[in-house]
Motif scaffolding. Structure first.
Motif, PDB file in Angstrom:
ATOM      1  N   CYS A   7       0.830  -1.211   0.000  1.00 35.02           N
ATOM      2  CA  CYS A   7       0.000   0.000   0.000  1.00 35.02           C
ATOM      3  C   CYS A   7       0.862   1.258   0.000  1.00 35.02           C
ATOM      4  N   ARG A   8       1.915   1.272   0.829  1.00 29.71           N
ATOM      5  CA  ARG A   8       2.781   2.453   0.913  1.00 29.71           C
ATOM      6  C   ARG A   8       3.557   2.662  -0.379  1.00 29.71           C
ATOM      7  N   ALA A   9       4.091   1.584  -0.957  1.00 25.44           N
ATOM      8  CA  ALA A   9       4.830   1.697  -2.218  1.00 25.44           C
ATOM      9  C   ALA A   9       3.911   2.178  -3.338  1.00 25.44           C
ATOM     10  N   ASP A  10       2.673   1.709  -3.353  1.00 27.27           N
ATOM     11  CA  ASP A  10       1.703   2.127  -4.356  1.00 27.27           C
ATOM     12  C   ASP A  10       1.409   3.628  -4.227  1.00 27.27           C
ATOM     13  N   THR A  11       1.218   4.092  -2.993  1.00 23.52           N
ATOM     14  CA  THR A  11       0.970   5.511  -2.748  1.00 23.52           C
ATOM     15  C   THR A  11       2.149   6.360  -3.230  1.00 23.52           C
ATOM     16  N   LEU A  12       3.369   5.899  -2.936  1.00 22.66           N
ATOM     17  CA  LEU A  12       4.563   6.629  -3.370  1.00 22.66           C
ATOM     18  C   LEU A  12       4.703   6.636  -4.887  1.00 22.66           C
ATOM     19  N   MET A  13       4.328   5.534  -5.535  1.00 20.69           N
ATOM     20  CA  MET A  13       4.403   5.469  -6.993  1.00 20.69           C
ATOM     21  C   MET A  13       3.455   6.487  -7.620  1.00 20.69           C
ATOM     22  N   TYR A  14       2.243   6.597  -7.079  1.00 20.73           N
ATOM     23  CA  TYR A  14       1.304   7.583  -7.614  1.00 20.73           C
ATOM     24  C   TYR A  14       1.763   9.009  -7.319  1.00 20.73           C
ATOM     25  N   ALA A  15       2.427   9.231  -6.197  1.00 24.27           N
ATOM     26  CA  ALA A  15       3.000  10.543  -5.907  1.00 24.27           C
ATOM     27  C   ALA A  15       4.100  10.868  -6.921  1.00 24.27           C
ATOM     28  N   ALA A  16       4.888   9.869  -7.289  1.00 26.37           N
ATOM     29  CA  ALA A  16       5.931  10.068  -8.300  1.00 26.37           C
ATOM     30  C   ALA A  16       5.303  10.398  -9.652  1.00 26.37           C
ATOM     31  N   LYS A  17       4.238   9.696 -10.009  1.00 23.79           N
ATOM     32  CA  LYS A  17       3.555   9.976 -11.279  1.00 23.79           C
ATOM     33  C   LYS A  17       3.014  11.410 -11.299  1.00 23.79           C
ATOM     34  N   ALA A  18       2.459  11.854 -10.169  1.00 23.47           N
ATOM     35  CA  ALA A  18       1.896  13.200 -10.094  1.00 23.47           C
ATOM     36  C   ALA A  18       2.982  14.269 -10.173  1.00 23.47           C
ATOM     37  N   ALA A  19       4.196  13.927  -9.745  1.00 23.05           N
ATOM     38  CA  ALA A  19       5.299  14.888  -9.741  1.00 23.05           C
ATOM     39  C   ALA A  19       5.921  15.072 -11.122  1.00 23.05           C
ATOM     40  N   GLY A  20       5.625  14.186 -12.053  1.00 24.04           N
ATOM     41  CA  GLY A  20       6.157  14.330 -13.404  1.00 24.04           C
ATOM     42  C   GLY A  20       6.917  13.109 -13.863  1.00 24.04           C
ATOM     43  N   ARG A  21       7.343  13.146 -15.091  1.00 24.01           N
ATOM     44  CA  ARG A  21       8.033  12.017 -15.712  1.00 24.01           C
ATOM     45  C   ARG A  21       9.372  11.721 -15.051  1.00 24.01           C
ATOM     46  N   ASP A  22       9.727  10.443 -15.110  1.00 23.02           N
ATOM     47  CA  ASP A  22      11.040   9.986 -14.637  1.00 23.02           C
ATOM     48  C   ASP A  22      11.318  10.449 -13.206  1.00 23.02           C
ATOM     49  N   THR A  23      10.365  10.185 -12.327  1.00 26.17           N
ATOM     50  CA  THR A  23      10.453  10.617 -10.940  1.00 26.17           C
ATOM     51  C   THR A  23      10.432   9.414 -10.010  1.00 26.17           C
ATOM     52  N   VAL A  24      11.186   9.520  -8.931  1.00 25.73           N
ATOM     53  CA  VAL A  24      11.237   8.477  -7.908  1.00 25.73           C
ATOM     54  C   VAL A  24      10.832   9.087  -6.573  1.00 25.73           C
ATOM     55  N   ARG A  25       9.985   8.396  -5.843  1.00 26.61           N
ATOM     56  CA  ARG A  25       9.631   8.790  -4.482  1.00 26.61           C
ATOM     57  C   ARG A  25       9.957   7.604  -3.576  1.00 26.61           C
ATOM     58  N   CYS A  26      10.777   7.837  -2.561  1.00 26.30           N
ATOM     59  CA  CYS A  26      11.199   6.774  -1.653  1.00 26.30           C
ATOM     60  C   CYS A  26      10.912   7.183  -0.209  1.00 26.30           C
ATOM     61  N   GLU A  27      10.780   6.192   0.632  1.00 23.99           N
ATOM     62  CA  GLU A  27      10.540   6.452   2.042  1.00 23.99           C
ATOM     63  C   GLU A  27      11.214   5.366   2.871  1.00 23.99           C
ATOM     64  N   HIS A  28      11.782   5.784   3.987  1.00 28.82           N
ATOM     65  CA  HIS A  28      12.387   4.854   4.943  1.00 28.82           C
ATOM     66  C   HIS A  28      11.418   4.760   6.118  1.00 28.82           C
ATOM     67  N   LEU A  29      10.777   3.610   6.259  1.00 30.66           N
ATOM     68  CA  LEU A  29       9.801   3.410   7.330  1.00 30.66           C
ATOM     69  C   LEU A  29      10.494   2.980   8.614  1.00 30.66           C
ATOM     70  N   ARG A  30       9.841   3.248   9.717  1.00 36.87           N
ATOM     71  CA  ARG A  30      10.366   2.808  11.010  1.00 36.87           C
ATOM     72  C   ARG A  30      10.365   1.270  11.036  1.00 36.87           C
ATOM     73  N   PRO A  31      11.259   0.647  11.817  1.00 33.62           N
ATOM     74  CA  PRO A  31      11.234  -0.816  11.931  1.00 33.62           C
ATOM     75  C   PRO A  31       9.875  -1.290  12.442  1.00 33.62           C
TER      76      PRO A  31
END
Length: 93
Positions: free
Chosen positions: A40-64
Protein backbone atom coordinates in the motif's frame (compact mmCIF):
# COMPACT_ATOMS: atom_id res chain seq x y z
CA UNK A 1 16.77 -0.65 -32.12
CA UNK A 2 14.08 0.95 -34.26
CA UNK A 3 11.38 -0.06 -31.79
CA UNK A 4 13.23 1.49 -28.85
CA UNK A 5 13.86 4.67 -30.85
CA UNK A 6 10.15 4.92 -31.71
CA UNK A 7 9.00 4.54 -28.08
CA UNK A 8 8.78 7.41 -25.64
CA UNK A 9 9.24 5.61 -22.32
CA UNK A 10 9.11 7.25 -18.92
CA UNK A 11 9.15 5.73 -15.47
CA UNK A 12 7.61 6.59 -12.09
CA UNK A 13 8.88 4.61 -9.11
CA UNK A 14 7.69 4.35 -5.52
CA UNK A 15 10.11 2.55 -3.23
CA UNK A 16 10.28 1.78 0.47
CA UNK A 17 12.83 0.42 2.91
CA UNK A 18 11.73 -1.07 6.19
CA UNK A 19 13.72 -3.06 8.72
CA UNK A 20 11.94 -5.99 10.33
CA UNK A 21 12.11 -6.60 14.06
CA UNK A 22 11.27 -10.28 14.48
CA UNK A 23 12.81 -10.65 17.95
CA UNK A 24 10.42 -8.43 19.92
CA UNK A 25 8.27 -9.81 22.74
CA UNK A 26 5.00 -9.52 20.79
CA UNK A 27 4.89 -8.97 17.02
CA UNK A 28 2.45 -6.25 16.04
CA UNK A 29 1.48 -7.87 12.73
CA UNK A 30 1.63 -11.03 10.67
CA UNK A 31 3.77 -11.41 7.57
CA UNK A 32 0.68 -11.01 5.36
CA UNK A 33 -0.27 -7.78 7.15
CA UNK A 34 3.31 -6.53 6.75
CA UNK A 35 3.25 -7.23 3.01
CA UNK A 36 -0.08 -5.38 2.74
CA UNK A 37 1.39 -2.33 4.54
CA UNK A 38 4.48 -2.29 2.29
CA UNK A 39 2.47 -2.76 -0.89
CA UNK A 40 0.00 0.00 0.00
CA UNK A 41 2.78 2.45 0.91
CA UNK A 42 4.83 1.70 -2.22
CA UNK A 43 1.70 2.13 -4.36
CA UNK A 44 0.97 5.51 -2.75
CA UNK A 45 4.56 6.63 -3.37
CA UNK A 46 4.40 5.47 -6.99
CA UNK A 47 1.30 7.58 -7.61
CA UNK A 48 3.00 10.54 -5.91
CA UNK A 49 5.93 10.07 -8.30
CA UNK A 50 3.55 9.98 -11.28
CA UNK A 51 1.90 13.20 -10.09
CA UNK A 52 5.30 14.89 -9.74
CA UNK A 53 6.16 14.33 -13.40
CA UNK A 54 8.03 12.02 -15.71
CA UNK A 55 11.04 9.99 -14.64
CA UNK A 56 10.45 10.62 -10.94
CA UNK A 57 11.24 8.48 -7.91
CA UNK A 58 9.63 8.79 -4.48
CA UNK A 59 11.20 6.77 -1.65
CA UNK A 60 10.54 6.45 2.04
CA UNK A 61 12.39 4.85 4.94
CA UNK A 62 9.80 3.41 7.33
CA UNK A 63 10.37 2.81 11.01
CA UNK A 64 11.23 -0.82 11.93
CA UNK A 65 8.13 -2.95 12.28
CA UNK A 66 7.59 -5.89 14.60
CA UNK A 67 6.54 -8.80 12.38
CA UNK A 68 5.89 -12.48 13.03
CA UNK A 69 7.95 -14.02 10.21
CA UNK A 70 7.46 -17.64 11.22
CA UNK A 71 4.86 -19.49 9.24
CA UNK A 72 3.38 -22.75 10.56
CA UNK A 73 5.58 -24.75 8.16
CA UNK A 74 8.79 -22.86 8.98
CA UNK A 75 10.66 -24.70 11.72
CA UNK A 76 14.22 -23.35 11.53
CA UNK A 77 14.18 -20.01 13.35
CA UNK A 78 17.95 -19.60 12.92
CA UNK A 79 17.55 -18.86 9.19
CA UNK A 80 15.87 -15.69 7.93
CA UNK A 81 12.60 -15.95 6.09
CA UNK A 82 12.93 -14.48 2.62
CA UNK A 83 10.02 -13.13 0.62
CA UNK A 84 9.46 -11.01 -2.42
CA UNK A 85 6.68 -8.57 -3.27
CA UNK A 86 5.82 -8.36 -6.94
CA UNK A 87 3.03 -6.81 -8.92
CA UNK A 88 1.69 -7.97 -12.26
CA UNK A 89 3.36 -6.42 -15.27
CA UNK A 90 1.30 -4.83 -17.98
CA UNK A 91 1.18 -6.62 -21.30
CA UNK A 92 1.37 -4.34 -24.36
CA UNK A 93 -1.65 -4.59 -26.65
Amino acid sequence: SAVADACDVTVSIGGIFCAVDDHGPAPSMTLNEFVDVLTCRADTLMYAAKAAGRDTVRCEHLRPMSVDLLSPGHVDDTEPVRFEITTPTATPH
